[in-house]
Enzyme design. Structure first.
Site, mmCIF file in Angstrom:
data_model
loop_
_atom_site.group_PDB
_atom_site.id
_atom_site.type_symbol
_atom_site.label_atom_id
_atom_site.label_comp_id
_atom_site.label_asym_id
_atom_site.label_seq_id
_atom_site.Cartn_x
_atom_site.Cartn_y
_atom_site.Cartn_z
ATOM 1 N N HIS A 1 3.912 -31.253 -1.354
ATOM 2 C CA HIS A 1 4.951 -32.280 -1.517
ATOM 3 C C HIS A 1 6.004 -31.810 -2.512
ATOM 4 O O HIS A 1 5.673 -31.405 -3.621
ATOM 5 C CB HIS A 1 4.324 -33.587 -2.019
ATOM 6 N N TYR B 1 5.165 -45.001 -4.648
ATOM 7 C CA TYR B 1 4.709 -45.925 -5.696
ATOM 8 C C TYR B 1 5.616 -47.151 -5.610
ATOM 9 O O TYR B 1 6.838 -47.034 -5.801
ATOM 10 C CB TYR B 1 4.862 -45.290 -7.078
ATOM 11 N N PRO C 1 -5.390 -44.445 -12.760
ATOM 12 C CA PRO C 1 -5.055 -43.500 -11.682
ATOM 13 C C PRO C 1 -3.568 -43.360 -11.362
ATOM 14 O O PRO C 1 -3.208 -42.479 -10.579
ATOM 15 C CB PRO C 1 -5.806 -44.073 -10.472
ATOM 16 N N LYS D 1 -3.884 -38.182 -12.599
ATOM 17 C CA LYS D 1 -4.105 -37.078 -13.543
ATOM 18 C C LYS D 1 -5.586 -36.766 -13.818
ATOM 19 O O LYS D 1 -5.898 -35.750 -14.446
ATOM 20 C CB LYS D 1 -3.420 -37.392 -14.873
ATOM 21 N N TYR E 1 4.942 -35.470 -13.930
ATOM 22 C CA TYR E 1 4.234 -35.661 -12.658
ATOM 23 C C TYR E 1 3.722 -34.332 -12.105
ATOM 24 O O TYR E 1 2.587 -34.253 -11.629
ATOM 25 C CB TYR E 1 5.152 -36.355 -11.641
#
Ligand code: APR
Ligand code: PHB
Length: 394
Positions: free
Chosen positions: A72, A200, A292, A296, A384
């Protein structure tokens, strides 16, 4: 029985540690409470940082990952009905790899069995002793027989509910904790992912997340009550709620399909300091938990054991314990930064019952800022894709 390093727990932390030690010529025995089938099918998160993939490659367990994982280059935030893509690749030069944690576990178990290093499943009554002396020992039962395993070091890789952390004397560890007033209801579904990238979504009804495992399997989550009763969530209610929270004014079709697995996961931030007590070293969830949001957990487990394996190899090679003594401080510096990021993503995206309309407007402004300012997007993106692990020269 005797080994150099006794490893309690066959999650990603314990299995990867054993693998890295093998590649440095160090013997270990891994002890696991559950069966092989159980650990290989436990559904967890599935986003790997670049550095995690590099470590799995170095451990020579990334062949299948390289073939099957999804790459991604961006991640999507959705709020107020609008969709915003963070271009991870353009911002940081890196993306993330989507590959289920249980697939990493399967690859590590296969490598361990191939190298014929001992991995004992379904052990019971595991107890650790003598780690404040020079002769630690693990006692347990295997196939109905009491066993004593003498070793040089014990690696406590037995997760948050394990026995290693509570076995240290009072005062050896200080813990820091925040429990969130919500949980995630997760489903694994036989349905093609409705988006190429992870979404998200922050909605007035609560958070939702769309992720995937393969071109035919989706992984989705809904924010729910911490004591949510799964019986109240038949599949069609889950799909309806997901469709509402993931809706977009730009148009979005949620592809539903048979639900293969359902669970409710609590949300917690937790850190143990230090991560060492004598010859006992904690790693992964045994030492820390992140909520979550941001995925990580496994990445932290991997960086812990990478530092630990390196420090143990240095100890066996040189006889010096300086890297082992530094293990905790090196890991904690990164762990706290990752804790901060996971807490922040959680706070920005979830519905909090004690929030008033001011707090919601503030959350939406924060989301707007983090998807429209390049500086802010870069902050999100670099966390991220994963902060670097800073290691001392060996
Ligand atoms: N004796 C032996 N094994 C034990 C014991 C015990 N007393 N107690 C627990 N275990 C085993 C568990 O059954 C589990 O297989 O230890 C293992 C710990 O594995 P994980 O919980 O997967 O923890 P870790 O390896 O640190 O990986 C962290 O897992 O929970 C996720 O999100 C988290 O992705 C992160 C990753
Ligand atoms: C997952 O794919 O399970 C996943 C993805 C992103 C997260 C958490 C979990 O933040």
């Amino acid at each position: 029985m005797r080994t150099q390093v006794a490893i309690v727990g066959a999650g990603p932390a314990g299995l990867l540690l054993g693998r890295l030690l093998r590649l440095s010529g160090i013997d270990s025995i891994v002890l696991e409470l559950h069966s092989r089938e159980y650990i290989e099918n436990r559904v967890r998160a599935g986003v790997l940082e670049h550095q995690t993939v590099d470590i799995l490659e170095e451990a020579q367990v990334a062949d299948r990952l390289k073939r099957e994982a999804l790459q991604h280059h961006g991640v999507v935030l959705r709020f107020n009905g609008h969709t915003h893509r963070i271009d991870l690749q353009a911002l940081t030069g890196r993306g993330v790899t989507v590959y289920g944690q249980q697939e990493v576990v399967k690859d590590l178990v296969a490598a361990r069995l191939a190298s014929a290093d001992p991995l004992l499943f379904e052990v019971s009554d595991v107890a650790i002793h003598g780690f404040e002396s020079d002769s630690p020992e693990v006692r347990f039962h295997s196939e109905g027989e009491a066993q004593r395993l003498r070793c040089d070091f014990i690696a406590g890789c037995d997760g948050f509910h394990g026995i290693c952390r509570p076995s240290a004397p009072a005062g050896a560890f200080t813990t820091f904790e925040r429990v969130y007033p919500f949980a995630w209801l997760g489903i694994l579904a036989e349905a093609p992912p409705s988006s190429e990238e992870i979404i998200y979504a922050s909605h007035d009804r609560g958070f939702a997340l769309l992720s995937m495992r393969s071109p035919t399997v989706s992984r989705l989550y809904l924010q729910c009550a911490p004591d949510e009763d799964l019986a109240r969530w038949p599949d069609n209610r889950i799909w309806q709620e997901l469709a509402t929270r993931l809706a977009s004014d730009e148009g979005f079709d949620l592809i539903a399909g048979p639900v293969l697995q359902k669970n409710v996961a609590p949300m917690r931030s937790f850190v143990t300091e230090p991560m060492q007590c004598g010859r006992l070293f904690l790693a992964g969830d045994a030492a820390h938990i992140v909520p979550p949001t941001g995925a990580k957990g496994m990445n932290l487990a991997v960086s812990d054991v990478y530092v630990l394996a390196r420090a143990l190899a240095h100890r066996y090679r040189t006889g010096r314990s300086d890297q082992l003594e530094a293990y905790s401080a090196i890991c904690l510096r990164r762990i706290w930064k990752v804790q901060r990021f996971s807490w922040w993503m959680t706070s920005m995206l979830h519905k909090f019952d004690d929030h008033n309309p001011f707090d919601r407007r503030r959350q939406l402004a924060e989301l707007d800022y983090f998807t429209s300012s390049r500086a802010a997007e870069l902050t999100l993106a670099e966390n991220y894709v994963g902060l670097p692990l800073e290691l001392p020269a060996s």
